[in-house]
Design an enzyme around this catalytic site. Structure first.
Site, PDB file in Angstrom:
ATOM      1  N   GLY A  11      -9.178 -32.359 -34.319  1.00 18.46           N
ATOM      2  CA  GLY A  11      -7.836 -31.817 -34.499  1.00 18.46           C
ATOM      3  C   GLY A  11      -7.829 -30.300 -34.559  1.00 18.46           C
ATOM      4  O   GLY A  11      -8.512 -29.717 -35.393  1.00 18.46           O
ATOM      5  N   GLY A  13      -5.197 -28.351 -35.235  1.00 16.53           N
ATOM      6  CA  GLY A  13      -4.006 -27.859 -35.933  1.00 16.53           C
ATOM      7  C   GLY A  13      -4.376 -26.831 -36.983  1.00 16.53           C
ATOM      8  O   GLY A  13      -5.458 -26.235 -36.922  1.00 16.53           O
ATOM      9  N   PHE A  14      -3.492 -26.623 -37.949  1.00 19.93           N
ATOM     10  CA  PHE A  14      -3.774 -25.634 -38.990  1.00 19.93           C
ATOM     11  C   PHE A  14      -5.094 -25.915 -39.696  1.00 19.93           C
ATOM     12  O   PHE A  14      -5.916 -25.025 -39.889  1.00 19.93           O
ATOM     13  CB  PHE A  14      -2.660 -25.634 -40.042  1.00 19.93           C
ATOM     14  CG  PHE A  14      -1.384 -25.012 -39.558  1.00 19.93           C
ATOM     15  CD1 PHE A  14      -1.367 -23.705 -39.103  1.00 19.93           C
ATOM     16  CD2 PHE A  14      -0.200 -25.725 -39.569  1.00 19.93           C
ATOM     17  CE1 PHE A  14      -0.196 -23.110 -38.666  1.00 19.93           C
ATOM     18  CE2 PHE A  14       0.985 -25.139 -39.139  1.00 19.93           C
ATOM     19  CZ  PHE A  14       0.989 -23.838 -38.684  1.00 19.93           C
ATOM     20  N   GLU A 170      16.266 -27.169 -41.200  1.00 19.78           N
ATOM     21  CA  GLU A 170      16.052 -26.096 -40.237  1.00 19.78           C
ATOM     22  C   GLU A 170      16.578 -26.491 -38.855  1.00 19.78           C
ATOM     23  O   GLU A 170      17.148 -25.673 -38.135  1.00 19.78           O
ATOM     24  CB  GLU A 170      14.568 -25.723 -40.182  1.00 19.78           C
ATOM     25  CG  GLU A 170      14.089 -25.199 -41.545  1.00 19.78           C
ATOM     26  CD  GLU A 170      12.744 -24.498 -41.525  1.00 19.78           C
ATOM     27  OE1 GLU A 170      12.527 -23.636 -42.388  1.00 19.78           O
ATOM     28  OE2 GLU A 170      11.905 -24.810 -40.660  1.00 19.78           O
ATOM     29  N   ASP A 300      -2.661 -33.913 -43.456  1.00 23.78           N
ATOM     30  CA  ASP A 300      -1.770 -35.069 -43.359  1.00 23.78           C
ATOM     31  C   ASP A 300      -2.526 -36.385 -43.227  1.00 23.78           C
ATOM     32  O   ASP A 300      -1.930 -37.453 -43.364  1.00 23.78           O
ATOM     33  CB  ASP A 300      -0.843 -34.916 -42.140  1.00 23.78           C
ATOM     34  CG  ASP A 300       0.102 -33.745 -42.290  1.00 23.78           C
ATOM     35  OD1 ASP A 300       0.192 -33.190 -43.394  1.00 23.78           O
ATOM     36  OD2 ASP A 300       0.758 -33.391 -41.288  1.00 23.78           O
ATOM     37  N   ALA A 315       1.604 -27.825 -44.416  1.00 22.55           N
ATOM     38  CA  ALA A 315       0.534 -26.978 -43.906  1.00 22.55           C
ATOM     39  C   ALA A 315      -0.337 -26.346 -45.008  1.00 22.55           C
ATOM     40  O   ALA A 315      -1.566 -26.333 -44.875  1.00 22.55           O
ATOM     41  CB  ALA A 315       1.116 -25.912 -42.982  1.00 22.55           C
TER      42      ALA A 315
END
Lengths: 413, 413
Positions: A11, A13-14, A170, A300, A315
């Protein structure tokens, strides 16, 4: 000479990217695996969906990030399964042996098993989602210009978001700005009093992770922007022509954005470790899987309780866990004792369109323009890559000064 | 009171958009019809295909352009047919009556009936083409990193462009820069001596519309950039694993870009007017269809002979014809005599990667860095929308100073 241990990070991601950086100069060989060749800045997906940014502005090539890092290889592939006994990651193109595995696969939209909603509603977890939603919103307006039946026009111009968390708030804020400041000018032939914007929340307040007065401030701002916010409203069905709520109410609409939940990406459940109802692996305080100390799960993908409650799927948790997990890999390699994870909450921000946000940092809480500037700064700083930061700033400045979102193209790519 | 005449303009490309602007303040009602809601700056498609620009940088929303123009409506629809007798444009969603019709539908890739090539090769006429080609080139490199057979690696890393006109020359130039300056850094695990770049031209020189010494300069520059340019090379077949030439030669390759020809979009042939072998309508000197004086055809859709030769299918011809046709519509409306079209050749530019172009303007011809600056300036000035101009400049400057194309993401949108 001993073989250099191989750390496979699943992964980009962050969390995954942070772990890669923590291990940059360490005596390990890293293989980063992701199904995409880019890192995605997920918090700004809603801006792509509402024509404020392009897909290129919030994604950055992983290989560009890894160019300076000689101990890391990138392997583009979809992870299919994990052979925990044999220490192999099984991907769409071949198997990868690991000595240590760090799983940071992130989350997917959780439709809670509702197949009809999953098929017809729009998620907001990847670029494809955001891109399709942008095309869809703009296409609805084009169709409305060619529609003589006012009931169908209203249906076309009704945009519903469900979920009163940060994603939902948002997103509907972005749609409100798009409609009221941009589309009204683009479509002089449409009467936007026929348009409705709805935010449906199952509970009784927005932004539950925020203090209650900030939730109220967000609600007031959304209503000021023309959003019809409804509480205790649970979506039961959506057939792409209308939403049916649990209380029997029907709302004709062609657009439903699903911001009402996420769950762990499916690979964790596939490899048969113990999981919670969101498909997250139960992990030790060191972030290891109980029976496989060489496997770490973060973000997650991990269920981690602190002060009696599982940490949220956001995050900051993911990045901090990636830091601990990467250091623990090193601790094992170097024969040091492992450290337990402890989450330090840094704060909480959510924006509602242009010039308004709510912010909460320990004792401080505030809302309005200054909170929005802070939101802007935090997101720009976190955005990977100087160039993206620069272009996003230009897009935002443009948007801000000219009330114009320049990216309202319907691209069929 | 007389009814305001309705002018339907089919196509929002260079020609259609120019006609819209010519008629902006005139006593006509304009309906602009396009299947896309954006204007596309086609000359820079190859930059999207080679990761230098994003799709958002070279497309601009038509409604944003039309906001200031009160006599114009936009109708997003695909034109299906023209009922010339009944003066109706038949679209994918409904019919549109016209008093005058200006057809500016542009061109599509011409595979000359070769179904296999049409299926497997990449055209370069619309955003989808460019976007798919970018994804494909980058995916080939990812596959190569995971391939042990050197023969297959070579096949994956062989990029072939056919057609030695501006499209082909600019595209292979862009690929050469992408490979030699960017991908070599992104893929340290690949040996790019296994990579081949080929430009195949059926005739015996590049850029036939240019003077011969400029063709030679372009050839020298391409070879200097590592491109294997072959003349008298006609592609007979491509099955996505290899190209077969007319002389029997086979070249293993997964990528063929087809820059070897265009033809008029199919709608002209559908409405049964007299056409040439490229599907273009034969038009009068006034750009009208012989039997339908209320229908004007311009640009890539029109066959117009000047000095005994049909004019080429290039943007300057299209824009000048749009000017004449729009003015002739007004001439009819106002009862004035029509004017005949006369093409004034302004000049000719083509670029080969970074810092090199060839330019030809009447007596002047030159090549090299100064020609490239000129090419840059001309393209930036013509790019619609200040914002796009600004962002394209940033992208190019970034590319120029850092030898880096930041947009090498594989987006599956």
């Amino acid at each position: 000479m001993e073989r250099t241990p191989v750390v496979v990070i699943l992964g980009g991601g962050f969390a995954g990217l942070h772990a890669v950086k923590v291990l940059a100069d360490e005596p390990v060989k890293i293989i980063l695996v992701d199904k995409n060749n880019y890192h995605l800045f997920q918090p700004l997906l809603y801006q792509v969906a509402t024509a404020g940014l392009g897909p290129e502005d919030i994604s950055y090539p992983l290989r560009a990030i890894l160019q300076q890092q000689s101990n890391t290889e990138f392997h583009m592939a979809e992870a299919v399964d994990i052979n925990l006994e044999g220490k192999k990651l099984i991907t769409s193109n071949g198997e990868i042996d690991y000595d240590y595995l760090l799983v940071a696969v992130g989350a997917v939209t959780n439709f809670f098993g509702n197949a009809n909603v999953a098929k017809n509603a729009y998620g907001l977890k990847n670029l494809e989602d955001a891109f399709k939603l942008r095309n869809h919103i703009l296409s609805m307006c084009e169709l409305a210009t060619q529609e003589n039946d006012p009931a169908i026009r209203r249906e076309l111009l009704t945009f519903i978001v469900t979920g009163g968390g940060a994603t939902g708030v948002e997103c509907i804020g972005g749609i409100a700005e798009l409609v009221h400041h941009v589309l009204v000018k683009d479509y002089p032939e449409l009467d936007f009093s026929e348009s409705s914007l709805l935010l449906l929340e199952g509970g009784d307040r927005l932004l539950v992770s925020m203090p209650e007065d900030l939730s109220m401030a967000a609600l007031t701002e959304l209503r000021r922007k023309g959003v019809d916010v409804r509480f205790h409203a649970k979506v039961d069905d959506f057939d792409s022509r209308g939403v049916r709520l649990a209380d029997g109410t029907s709302i004709p609409a062609r657009t439903l954005v699903w911001g009402a939940g996420v769950r762990c990406a499916p690979i964790i459940e596939k490899c048969k470790v113990q999981t919670d109802r969101l498909g997250r692996a139960m992990v030790l305080p060191t972030l290891q899987l109980p029976e496989y100390p060489e496997v770490f799960v973060v973000g997650d993908a991990a269920h981690y309780k602190q002060d009696g409650r599982p940490l949220p799927m956001i995050a900051p948790v993911a990045v901090q866990q990636a830091e601990t997990a990467a250091k623990n890999v090193l601790n094992i390699v170097q024969g040091n004792p492992l450290q337990n994870f402890l989450y330090r909450e840094l704060g909480n921000l959510a924006t509602i369109g242009r010039s308004f946000a709510v912010a909460h940092f320990n004792r401080w809480k505030f809302s309005g323009f200054f909170a929005w500037l802070l939101w802007l700064a935090v997101h720009l700083i976190r955005l990977v890559g100087f160039r993206n930061r620069f272009i996003v700033t230009i897009n935002w400045a443009w948007d801000y000064f000219f009330y114009d979102r320049a990216l309202r193209m319907i691209h069929r790519l």
